[in-house]
Write an enzyme that holds these catalytic residues in place. Sequence first.
Site, mmCIF file in Angstrom:
data_model
loop_
_atom_site.group_PDB
_atom_site.id
_atom_site.type_symbol
_atom_site.label_atom_id
_atom_site.label_comp_id
_atom_site.label_asym_id
_atom_site.label_seq_id
_atom_site.Cartn_x
_atom_site.Cartn_y
_atom_site.Cartn_z
ATOM 1 N N SER A 147 -8.408 -24.410 -54.428
ATOM 2 C CA SER A 147 -6.994 -24.577 -54.436
ATOM 3 C C SER A 147 -6.078 -23.158 -53.983
ATOM 4 O O SER A 147 -6.544 -22.791 -52.726
ATOM 5 C CB SER A 147 -6.570 -24.838 -56.021
ATOM 6 O OG SER A 147 -5.218 -25.328 -56.107
ATOM 7 N N ASP A 314 -7.976 -36.313 -54.198
ATOM 8 C CA ASP A 314 -7.059 -35.231 -54.282
ATOM 9 C C ASP A 314 -5.940 -35.413 -53.502
ATOM 10 O O ASP A 314 -5.822 -35.105 -52.455
ATOM 11 C CB ASP A 314 -7.894 -34.009 -54.123
ATOM 12 C CG ASP A 314 -6.930 -32.674 -54.205
ATOM 13 O OD1 ASP A 314 -5.865 -32.820 -54.549
ATOM 14 O OD2 ASP A 314 -7.546 -31.639 -54.002
ATOM 15 N N HIS A 347 -7.520 -33.451 -57.965
ATOM 16 C CA HIS A 347 -7.424 -32.085 -57.622
ATOM 17 C C HIS A 347 -8.750 -31.266 -58.483
ATOM 18 O O HIS A 347 -9.044 -30.215 -58.220
ATOM 19 C CB HIS A 347 -6.209 -31.446 -57.641
ATOM 20 C CG HIS A 347 -6.036 -29.939 -57.096
ATOM 21 N ND1 HIS A 347 -6.632 -29.664 -55.761
ATOM 22 C CD2 HIS A 347 -5.552 -28.770 -57.835
ATOM 23 C CE1 HIS A 347 -6.333 -28.305 -55.659
ATOM 24 N NE2 HIS A 347 -5.994 -27.853 -56.684
#
Length: 382
Positions: A147, A314, A347
């Site tokens: 991320s 995601d 995610h």
Amino acid sequence: MFVSPQSMHFPDRLPLQSGASLRDYSLSYETYGRLNAERSNAVLICHALNASHHVAGVYAGQKDSEGWWDNMIGPGKALDTERFFVIGVNNLGSCFGSTGPMHINPDTGRIYGADFPVMTVEDWVNSQARLLDALGITTLAAVMGGSLGGMQALSWTLQYPSRVSHAVVVASAPNLTAENIAFNEVARRAIVTDPDFHGGHFYQHGVVPKRGLRIARMIGHITYLSDDVMNEKFGRQLREGIELQYSTQEVEFQIESYLRHQGDKFAEYFDANTYLLITRALDYFDPARSYGADLSQALARATCKFLLVSFTTDWRFAPKRSRELVKALLDNRRDVSYAEIDAPHGHDAFLLDDPRYLGVVGAYFDTVAQEVTSASVGVSTS
């Protein structure tokens, strides 16, 4: 694996992209494993929004103190600390030990609060490089992150290309989409419009803008999960033991209860100014901005080998964003491996125990370890 947090102080000013600077700051960090004689087996871990330097292991005498990537990092794990010296660093502006808005501004003698300078991904990378300098590490076997951490890993390859041999970029992107920036802005507005925010100087008022933090966390949490996972875990189930109340105020559905629980927890430990700073750093990251939005041209500076990983569900950092990076790197004839994992978790998948995901990362680090060993043998026999 028992670990202990460490801290390093830096008196000199750190120039920032905004034109401001930061002096007399400290970085909190942890290390796992041992640095080899050649200092060639170091792996830097960059953290995401609400994580910290506590990447792996546990603190002695503390229950439930596992590091946030403990399933990935440790003896015999995908990133094996019996072969690598792993470093987790807490970003400046965080609320987990490194200098941030809750600390004293040496120029004024007062708590920074809203006066803490805006940070960027590039600023964090520069501060991490200073820490590695102090540890005597000139070259990283790898830099890794998921991320926002993946953005930092990517930025390392552009800011310090000669210091990175491999980059592992997980569930990340070359920049945020307009939708992602919008989510961040709504979350920030929830915080700054909380009556307890006081323009970011709530510390001196003895209050915390918990209402805004709760909403910010609820918004963020929705984006971290996939629709499939939400439906599987909660569906349209009501809270246990209740019937429909036909009320606009009551918490009736299990998903509502779950989100409120997550928001309540977050508001107890996270700093509001830190949330504003970190989400802004996410918004600002865009290495192609200075190259006319040409990502291939921007990534031409990178010279290391890459592993990129994405997850099919995601939608915040969708696989197509990782594929943009893959294409740009291939345009520059870089060595790139790419894995797109069919996982239902959204995610958050980059933090979870998917055997295919952990297997891909483990196999990649096997190759990195072989390179480190071969280089060490070459050094010792030359």
